[in-house]
Design an enzyme around this catalytic site. Structure first.
Site, PDB file in Angstrom:
ATOM      1  N   ARG A 182       4.173  10.919   3.929  1.00 29.52           N
ATOM      2  CA  ARG A 182       3.225  10.940   3.055  1.00 29.52           C
ATOM      3  C   ARG A 182       2.658  10.933   2.516  1.00 29.52           C
ATOM      4  O   ARG A 182       1.627  12.058   3.233  1.00 29.52           O
ATOM      5  CB  ARG A 182       3.646   8.615   4.069  1.00 29.52           C
ATOM      6  CG  ARG A 182       4.471   8.190   3.722  1.00 29.52           C
ATOM      7  CD  ARG A 182       4.584   7.000   4.244  1.00 29.52           C
ATOM      8  NE  ARG A 182       2.618   6.365   5.523  1.00 29.52           N
ATOM      9  CZ  ARG A 182       2.661   5.840   5.899  1.00 29.52           C
ATOM     10  NH1 ARG A 182       3.042   4.782   5.261  1.00 29.52           N
ATOM     11  NH2 ARG A 182       1.876   5.496   6.231  1.00 29.52           N
ATOM     12  N   ASP A 209       0.506  -1.436  -0.279  1.00 33.14           N
ATOM     13  CA  ASP A 209      -0.086   0.226  -0.322  1.00 33.14           C
ATOM     14  C   ASP A 209       0.623   1.429   0.240  1.00 33.14           C
ATOM     15  O   ASP A 209       0.051   2.349   0.076  1.00 33.14           O
ATOM     16  CB  ASP A 209      -0.620   0.304   0.741  1.00 33.14           C
ATOM     17  CG  ASP A 209      -0.338  -0.255   2.626  1.00 33.14           C
ATOM     18  OD1 ASP A 209       0.680  -0.093   3.093  1.00 33.14           O
ATOM     19  OD2 ASP A 209      -1.015  -0.892   3.024  1.00 33.14           O
ATOM     20  N   GLU A 242       2.021  -5.972   6.519  1.00 31.77           N
ATOM     21  CA  GLU A 242       3.659  -5.764   6.780  1.00 31.77           C
ATOM     22  C   GLU A 242       4.260  -6.066   6.181  1.00 31.77           C
ATOM     23  O   GLU A 242       4.229  -7.166   6.600  1.00 31.77           O
ATOM     24  CB  GLU A 242       3.678  -5.341   8.400  1.00 31.77           C
ATOM     25  CG  GLU A 242       2.102  -4.047   8.725  1.00 31.77           C
ATOM     26  CD  GLU A 242       2.893  -2.713   8.055  1.00 31.77           C
ATOM     27  OE1 GLU A 242       4.072  -2.289   8.508  1.00 31.77           O
ATOM     28  OE2 GLU A 242       1.581  -1.788   8.113  1.00 31.77           O
ATOM     29  N   ASP A 273      -4.959  -1.620   3.441  1.00 38.69           N
ATOM     30  CA  ASP A 273      -4.251  -1.930   4.169  1.00 38.69           C
ATOM     31  C   ASP A 273      -3.687  -3.050   3.765  1.00 38.69           C
ATOM     32  O   ASP A 273      -4.296  -3.841   3.750  1.00 38.69           O
ATOM     33  CB  ASP A 273      -4.538  -1.821   5.598  1.00 38.69           C
ATOM     34  CG  ASP A 273      -3.522  -1.940   6.717  1.00 38.69           C
ATOM     35  OD1 ASP A 273      -2.334  -1.688   6.581  1.00 38.69           O
ATOM     36  OD2 ASP A 273      -4.028  -2.829   7.618  1.00 38.69           O
ATOM     37  N   ARG A 286       0.960   6.836   0.133  1.00 40.25           N
ATOM     38  CA  ARG A 286       0.813   5.681   0.958  1.00 40.25           C
ATOM     39  C   ARG A 286      -1.283   5.908   0.586  1.00 40.25           C
ATOM     40  O   ARG A 286      -2.272   6.794   0.141  1.00 40.25           O
ATOM     41  CB  ARG A 286       0.166   6.502   2.127  1.00 40.25           C
ATOM     42  CG  ARG A 286      -0.061   5.851   3.275  1.00 40.25           C
ATOM     43  CD  ARG A 286       0.437   4.496   3.315  1.00 40.25           C
ATOM     44  NE  ARG A 286      -0.544   3.008   4.589  1.00 40.25           N
ATOM     45  CZ  ARG A 286      -1.678   2.658   4.124  1.00 40.25           C
ATOM     46  NH1 ARG A 286      -2.658   2.493   3.188  1.00 40.25           N
ATOM     47  NH2 ARG A 286      -2.014   1.556   4.742  1.00 40.25           N
TER      48      ARG A 286
END
Length: 258
Positions: free
Chosen positions: A116, A51, A73, A70, A65
Site C-alpha cells: 500500500r 484510513d 477496523e 488509524d 494507506r
C-alpha cells in the site's frame, strides 16, 4: 604584486571557511522527515475503510494507506467490525467524492509490507488525514519515520478528544497504551446449526488465535471443525478434522456448515 597576493589569500581563506561549514552541515544528523514529495494527481476509486482508499492515475489503480492515522477496523468474513468503522468509511467516501485529489509521500519510505502506498491525501488541497482525526473518525497512530504532519494531527486529536467526538465518545475505546482500539469480548453463546456438535462458524468477538483446548472450549464448548478460522493441528491430535471435540464425535460433511 603584494595586493594580488593579499586578494588571493582572502579568497583561499573564504574557500576554507565555506568548506568547513559544509563539512559541519554533513555531520549534523538529518531529521527523519524533512520534506514532502511533489503532489501527484489521482482519481477516486473506492473506500476500503477509514484510513485506506483505492485510487488510480493515468496508468493503474493502487491502494493508499493514509499516514499517521488509524481508523477502526471494518468487518470482514473472519472478524467483527469495530465501533465507528462503518461511520468512518461512510464519512470518508462522501468527503472524497467530487473533489480534486492529490497525494504526497513523506521521505523515502513509500510503501508498506502489503504494497500500500503510504501517503498524505489531499482533497481540494485540504489534508484528508487531518480531517479524519479532527472529526473523531480516526486517531493518531502508526508513527514511523514519516512525521511531517505529526504535530498538526496531534493537535486535531487533542481537540476531538476534548469534544468526545465519535471514537472518543466511548470511554476506554481508544487504546492509550498502544496502537488501535479496545473492543470488549462478547459473552454471548455461539450460534450453531446443530447444538452439541463442533462448529465451523466464527463467533463474533472471539479471538482468532486460541492457544489450547481450554481456550477453544471457552468460546466453542463443543469444539471446532477443520473449516473454522481458529482451527490448528494442535487442537486436533487424532487428526480427525475436529478440534477439542467431545469423545465419540466423528466428522461428517454437514459439519462444514454447522
Amino acid at each position: 604584486m603584494i595586493e594580488q597576493i593579499n586578494k588571493g589569500g582572502k579568497k583561499m581563506k573564504s574557500f576554507k571557511v565555506l568548506i568547513t561549514i559544509l563539512l559541519l552541515l554533513l555531520l549534523i544528523p538529518a531529521p527523519q522527515s524533512y520534506a514532502l514529495s511533489k503532489k501527484t494527481a489521482v482519481s477516486y476509486v473506492s473506500t476500503i475503510d477509514g484510513d485506506t482508499v483505492r485510487v488510480k492515475n493515468s496508468r493503474t489503480s493502487f491502494t493508499l494507506r493514509l499516514l499517521l492515522i488509524d481508523a477502526p477496523e471494518i468487518a470482514t468474513s473472519s472478524k467483527v467490525g469495530q465501533p465507528y468503522s462503518k461511520e468512518a468509511k461512510a464519512y470518508l467516501t462522501k468527503y472524497l467524492q467530487g473533489k480534486k485529489l492529490t497525494i504526497a509521500y513523506d521521505n523515502a519510505i513509500k510503501k508498506d509490507k502489503n504494497g500500500r502506498h503510504l501517503v498524505y491525501l489531499y482533497a481540494d488541497n485540504v489534508l484528508v488525514n487531518n480531517v479524519m482525526v479532527k472529526n473523531g473518525y480516526a486517531r493518531v497512530g502508526y508513527i514511523m519515520s514519516q512525521k511531517y504532519y505529526l504535530n498538526t494531527l496531534k493537535k486535531s486529536e487533542s481537540d476531538a478528544k476534548a469534544q468526545k467526538l465519535r471514537i472518543w465518545s466511548k470511554a476506554g475505546y481508544v487504546n492509550t497504551k498502544g496502537e488501535g482500539f479496545v473492543t470488549p469480548t462478547s459473552t454471548a453463546k455461539p450460534a450453531t446449526s446443530k447444538a452439541g456438535y463442533p462448529t465451523s462458524k466464527y463467533r463474533n468477538g472471539a479471538p482468532k488465535y486460541l492457544k489450547n483446548c481450554t481456550e477453544v472450549k471457552k468460546y466453542y464448548p463443543y469444539g471446532i471443525t477443520v473449516h473454522h478460522v481458529s482451527y490448528l493441528t494442535k487442537h486436533d491430535r487424532d487428526n480427525d478434522k475436529l478440534g477439542c471435540e467431545a469423545t465419540g464425535i466423528k466428522y461428517e460433511s454437514w459439519m462444514k456448515y454447522n
